[in-house]
Design an enzyme around this catalytic site. Structure first.
Site, PDB file in Angstrom:
ATOM      1  N   GLY A 187       0.818  -1.201   0.000  1.00  0.00           N
ATOM      2  CA  GLY A 187       0.000   0.000   0.000  1.00  0.00           C
ATOM      3  C   GLY A 187       0.853   1.252   0.000  1.00  0.00           C
ATOM      4  O   GLY A 187       2.071   1.203  -0.130  1.00  0.00           O
ATOM      5  N   ASP A 225     -12.419   3.339   7.592  1.00  0.00           N
ATOM      6  CA  ASP A 225     -11.942   2.829   6.298  1.00  0.00           C
ATOM      7  C   ASP A 225     -12.486   1.420   6.053  1.00  0.00           C
ATOM      8  O   ASP A 225     -11.782   0.559   5.525  1.00  0.00           O
ATOM      9  CB  ASP A 225     -10.408   2.827   6.265  1.00  0.00           C
ATOM     10  CG  ASP A 225      -9.850   2.653   4.854  1.00  0.00           C
ATOM     11  OD1 ASP A 225     -10.592   2.904   3.879  1.00  0.00           O
ATOM     12  OD2 ASP A 225      -8.675   2.267   4.728  1.00  0.00           O
TER      13      ASP A 225
END
Length: 190
Positions: A31, A146
């Site tokens: 990520g 999230d």
């Protein structure tokens, strides 16, 4: 295995922590802030997921995530479909968070499902477990911020079909008043 010039990890590398050593096996995900590496705990032979923060600039965020994880762990979060946090340490200037190893995220599971969608008989148990997680987070005063298919993991889609856990508390917070005006969720999921 290296996918970042700042972070050189190869298959077989030993990553020492204060409690054990982890042997790097493969990259599970990469990520913006970190890379997740499947490792084997050399002492226990347990497979784990090691999240290594790429840049020193993001260590404060990782430490905030750890505070959230420690708070939840003290409240036995693993009983409420939350990923089990094991430990944290620093390796060659990179902050590391170690978690139980999980199988695949809900997005990937959906892609391997016939017709690439989930059936109602699959959705119900998943939603029930997510409701359990969200109820726990609410009682702990934590907002995930999230939650998306990529952050919902199947424990083991073969041996424990449809058993899920919530991961990635990097954007989690406990005081909504402090977050007014902040961008909290990726635009794709709004």
């Amino acid at each position: 295995m290296s996918q970042n010039s700042e972070l050189e990890i190869s298959v077989g590398d030993l990553i020492p922590s204060p409690t054990t050593q982890y042997q790097a096996q493969t990259i599970l995900g990469n990520g913006v802030y970190g890379v997740v590496i499947q490792c084997r705990n050399v002492t226990t032979d347990e497979t784990v997921a090691l999240k290594m923060i790429k840049s020193m600039e993001n260590i404060d965020c990782a430490k905030e995530e750890e505070v959230t994880l420690q708070t939840m762990k003290a409240l036995h979060s693993d009983r409420f479909n939350i990923v089990r946090f094991i430990e944290s340490f620093t390796y060659k200037g990179h902050y590391c968070l170690v978690f139980e190893h999980l199988d695949m995220d809900l997005q990937k599971f959906k892609q391997i499902s016939p017709g690439q969608h989930l059936q109602l008989k699959q959705i119900r148990p998943i939603l029930q477990q997510l409701a359990t997680s969200l109820e726990f987070l609410n009682s702990a005063g934590i907002i995930h911020a999230d939650l998306k298919p990529d952050n919902i993991m199947l424990v083991d889609h073969v041996r424990k079909p449809l058993k899920v856990k919530v991961i990635d508390f990097g954007l989690a917070f406990d005081d909504p008043e402090e977050q007014i005006g902040d961008l909290l969720q990726p635009l794709w999921y709004r």
